[in-house]
Design a protein around this motif. Structure first.
Motif, PDB file in Angstrom:
ATOM      1  N   HIS A  32     107.937  31.045 153.548  1.00  0.00           N
ATOM      2  CA  HIS A  32     106.479  31.222 153.527  1.00  0.00           C
ATOM      3  C   HIS A  32     105.844  30.094 152.710  1.00  0.00           C
ATOM      4  N   ASP A  33     104.914  29.385 153.328  1.00  0.00           N
ATOM      5  CA  ASP A  33     104.173  28.328 152.637  1.00  0.00           C
ATOM      6  C   ASP A  33     102.804  28.207 153.288  1.00  0.00           C
ATOM      7  N   LEU A  34     101.754  28.260 152.479  1.00  0.00           N
ATOM      8  CA  LEU A  34     100.396  28.228 153.020  1.00  0.00           C
ATOM      9  C   LEU A  34     100.028  26.860 153.590  1.00  0.00           C
ATOM     10  N   LEU A  35     100.753  25.808 153.210  1.00  0.00           N
ATOM     11  CA  LEU A  35     100.443  24.460 153.695  1.00  0.00           C
ATOM     12  C   LEU A  35     101.126  24.205 155.032  1.00  0.00           C
ATOM     13  N   ASP A  36     100.336  23.903 156.055  1.00  0.00           N
ATOM     14  CA  ASP A  36     100.921  23.643 157.368  1.00  0.00           C
ATOM     15  C   ASP A  36     101.421  22.203 157.520  1.00  0.00           C
ATOM     16  N   VAL A  37     101.291  21.400 156.460  1.00  0.00           N
ATOM     17  CA  VAL A  37     101.759  20.015 156.508  1.00  0.00           C
ATOM     18  C   VAL A  37     103.272  19.946 156.723  1.00  0.00           C
ATOM     19  N   TRP A  38     103.976  21.030 156.370  1.00  0.00           N
ATOM     20  CA  TRP A  38     105.435  21.055 156.506  1.00  0.00           C
ATOM     21  C   TRP A  38     105.895  21.445 157.903  1.00  0.00           C
ATOM     22  N   GLU A  39     104.982  21.832 158.759  1.00  0.00           N
ATOM     23  CA  GLU A  39     105.358  22.396 160.057  1.00  0.00           C
ATOM     24  C   GLU A  39     106.269  21.492 160.896  1.00  0.00           C
ATOM     25  N   PRO A  40     106.016  20.173 160.996  1.00  0.00           N
ATOM     26  CA  PRO A  40     106.934  19.338 161.791  1.00  0.00           C
ATOM     27  C   PRO A  40     108.373  19.370 161.286  1.00  0.00           C
ATOM     28  N   VAL A  41     108.544  19.344 159.967  1.00  0.00           N
ATOM     29  CA  VAL A  41     109.899  19.383 159.407  1.00  0.00           C
ATOM     30  C   VAL A  41     110.514  20.773 159.597  1.00  0.00           C
ATOM     31  N   GLN A  42     109.702  21.815 159.433  1.00  0.00           N
ATOM     32  CA  GLN A  42     110.196  23.170 159.644  1.00  0.00           C
ATOM     33  C   GLN A  42     110.665  23.364 161.080  1.00  0.00           C
ATOM     34  N   ASN A  43     109.921  22.788 162.034  1.00  0.00           N
ATOM     35  CA  ASN A  43     110.332  22.882 163.445  1.00  0.00           C
ATOM     36  C   ASN A  43     111.642  22.151 163.684  1.00  0.00           C
ATOM     37  N   LEU A  44     111.826  21.006 163.036  1.00  0.00           N
ATOM     38  CA  LEU A  44     113.102  20.300 163.133  1.00  0.00           C
ATOM     39  C   LEU A  44     114.235  21.171 162.604  1.00  0.00           C
ATOM     40  N   CYS A  45     113.983  21.842 161.495  1.00  0.00           N
ATOM     41  CA  CYS A  45     114.981  22.734 160.895  1.00  0.00           C
ATOM     42  C   CYS A  45     115.339  23.862 161.858  1.00  0.00           C
ATOM     43  N   LYS A  46     114.330  24.506 162.422  1.00  0.00           N
ATOM     44  CA  LYS A  46     114.573  25.611 163.359  1.00  0.00           C
ATOM     45  C   LYS A  46     115.339  25.133 164.581  1.00  0.00           C
ATOM     46  N   ASN A  47     114.944  23.981 165.110  1.00  0.00           N
ATOM     47  CA  ASN A  47     115.615  23.469 166.305  1.00  0.00           C
ATOM     48  C   ASN A  47     117.061  23.089 166.022  1.00  0.00           C
ATOM     49  N   SER A  48     117.313  22.478 164.875  1.00  0.00           N
ATOM     50  CA  SER A  48     118.676  22.038 164.554  1.00  0.00           C
ATOM     51  C   SER A  48     119.611  23.211 164.323  1.00  0.00           C
ATOM     52  N   LEU A  49     119.063  24.363 163.951  1.00  0.00           N
ATOM     53  CA  LEU A  49     119.901  25.534 163.677  1.00  0.00           C
ATOM     54  C   LEU A  49     119.849  26.572 164.796  1.00  0.00           C
ATOM     55  N   SER A  50     119.116  26.272 165.877  1.00  0.00           N
ATOM     56  CA  SER A  50     118.927  27.265 166.944  1.00  0.00           C
ATOM     57  C   SER A  50     120.225  27.604 167.672  1.00  0.00           C
ATOM     58  N   SER A  51     121.185  26.695 167.640  1.00  0.00           N
ATOM     59  CA  SER A  51     122.458  26.960 168.330  1.00  0.00           C
ATOM     60  C   SER A  51     123.492  27.604 167.420  1.00  0.00           C
ATOM     61  N   THR A  52     123.116  27.922 166.190  1.00  0.00           N
ATOM     62  CA  THR A  52     124.036  28.575 165.252  1.00  0.00           C
ATOM     63  C   THR A  52     123.745  30.069 165.220  1.00  0.00           C
ATOM     64  N   GLN A  53     124.510  30.772 164.406  1.00  0.00           N
ATOM     65  CA  GLN A  53     124.306  32.210 164.260  1.00  0.00           C
ATOM     66  C   GLN A  53     123.147  32.548 163.315  1.00  0.00           C
ATOM     67  N   HIS A  54     122.604  31.534 162.656  1.00  0.00           N
ATOM     68  CA  HIS A  54     121.583  31.779 161.643  1.00  0.00           C
ATOM     69  C   HIS A  54     120.202  31.935 162.280  1.00  0.00           C
ATOM     70  N   VAL A  55     119.401  32.817 161.702  1.00  0.00           N
ATOM     71  CA  VAL A  55     118.046  33.080 162.175  1.00  0.00           C
ATOM     72  C   VAL A  55     117.068  32.556 161.126  1.00  0.00           C
ATOM     73  N   VAL A  56     116.317  31.524 161.489  1.00  0.00           N
ATOM     74  CA  VAL A  56     115.429  30.854 160.546  1.00  0.00           C
ATOM     75  C   VAL A  56     114.004  30.877 161.091  1.00  0.00           C
ATOM     76  N   ASP A  57     113.054  31.283 160.240  1.00  0.00           N
ATOM     77  CA  ASP A  57     111.667  31.339 160.675  1.00  0.00           C
ATOM     78  C   ASP A  57     110.761  30.930 159.515  1.00  0.00           C
ATOM     79  N   PHE A  58     109.604  30.402 159.847  1.00  0.00           N
ATOM     80  CA  PHE A  58     108.642  29.950 158.846  1.00  0.00           C
ATOM     81  C   PHE A  58     107.268  30.545 159.144  1.00  0.00           C
ATOM     82  N   HIS A  59     106.487  30.725 158.065  1.00  0.00           N
ATOM     83  CA  HIS A  59     105.153  31.309 158.193  1.00  0.00           C
ATOM     84  C   HIS A  59     104.186  30.557 157.284  1.00  0.00           C
ATOM     85  N   THR A  60     102.943  30.415 157.736  1.00  0.00           N
ATOM     86  CA  THR A  60     101.895  29.814 156.909  1.00  0.00           C
ATOM     87  C   THR A  60     100.901  30.877 156.449  1.00  0.00           C
TER      88      THR A  60
END
Length: 203
Positions: A32-60
């Motif tokens: 959870h982070d109120l700043l949406d400036v991190w969104e591009p990096v967060q999306n990279l994180c989610k995409n890079s881990l999407s093929s693993t067993q881990h469930v990663v999500d972000f919220h603003t």
């Protein structure tokens, strides 16, 4: 769960720790982070881990208002990664107390079992609450005042300039766990770890 998660870099540290210890369990992570400036990096994180067993999500959104808990009713770990020093820098003294009160209420309401504080090594002054360390100590004292039983550990890296009297334990070395990537010039002046950690287990 991570409050003020920024790019969510702690996800990779958690996954690496599990791999080193050969613990094959998935993590369910909410940042959870109120700043949406991190969104591009967060999306990279989610995409890079999407093929693993881990469930990663972000919220603003505001964690205190928006978090509804995990399916099992327990949050195993709340991560405060370079968050409290930010609050110490920008909040008034009254605002610092109010923020910590909100954190304590949130921790107890959502049955959070562990809290990991990772922040700059500045120890600060208790009267002015001018550091993340002092805000974390305030949080612990407020948890104690609620009659909650807990254990706490304090850790820092070698050559830490000041540690107070909490019984800080030194890590044996302070070299970076992650190797510098070719072409990443942002790491040119970073050669070692120099932070403080406080770990609270709520019984």
């Amino acid at each position: 769960m991570s409050l003020g998660c920024g790019p969510g870099s702690e996800v990779y540290g958690i996954i690496k720790a599990l791999r080193i210890r050969k613990i094959g369990v998935p993590i369910y992570y909410e940042g959870h982070d109120l700043l949406d400036v991190w969104e591009p990096v967060q999306n990279l994180c989610k995409n890079s881990l999407s093929s693993t067993q881990h469930v990663v999500d972000f919220h603003t959104t505001n964690l205190f208002a928006d978090f509804h808990g995990f399916d099992n009713g327990v949050t195993n770990l709340l991560i405060l990664n370079y968050l409290l020093s930010h609050a110490a820098k920008f909040y008034s003294l009254q605002g610092k107390h109010q923020f910590v009160d909100e954190l304590v209420d949130f921790i107890l309401h959502h049955n959070i079992r562990n809290i990991l504080f990772n922040d700059i090594n500045y120890y600060g002054n208790y009267a002015s609450l001018d550091s993340g360390v002092q805000l974390m100590n305030l949080l612990i004292s407020k948890i104690k005042s609620k009659g909650v039983k807990y254990t706490v550990g304090y850790a820092c890296f070698p050559f830490d300039p000041y540690r107070g009297n909490e019984g800080w334990k030194f890590y044996k070395k302070n070299n970076l766990l992650f190797q510098k990537l070719d072409g990443n010039n942002f790491m040119n002046n970073v050669g070692y770890c120099n932070s403080k950690q406080i770990f609270v287990h709520i019984q």
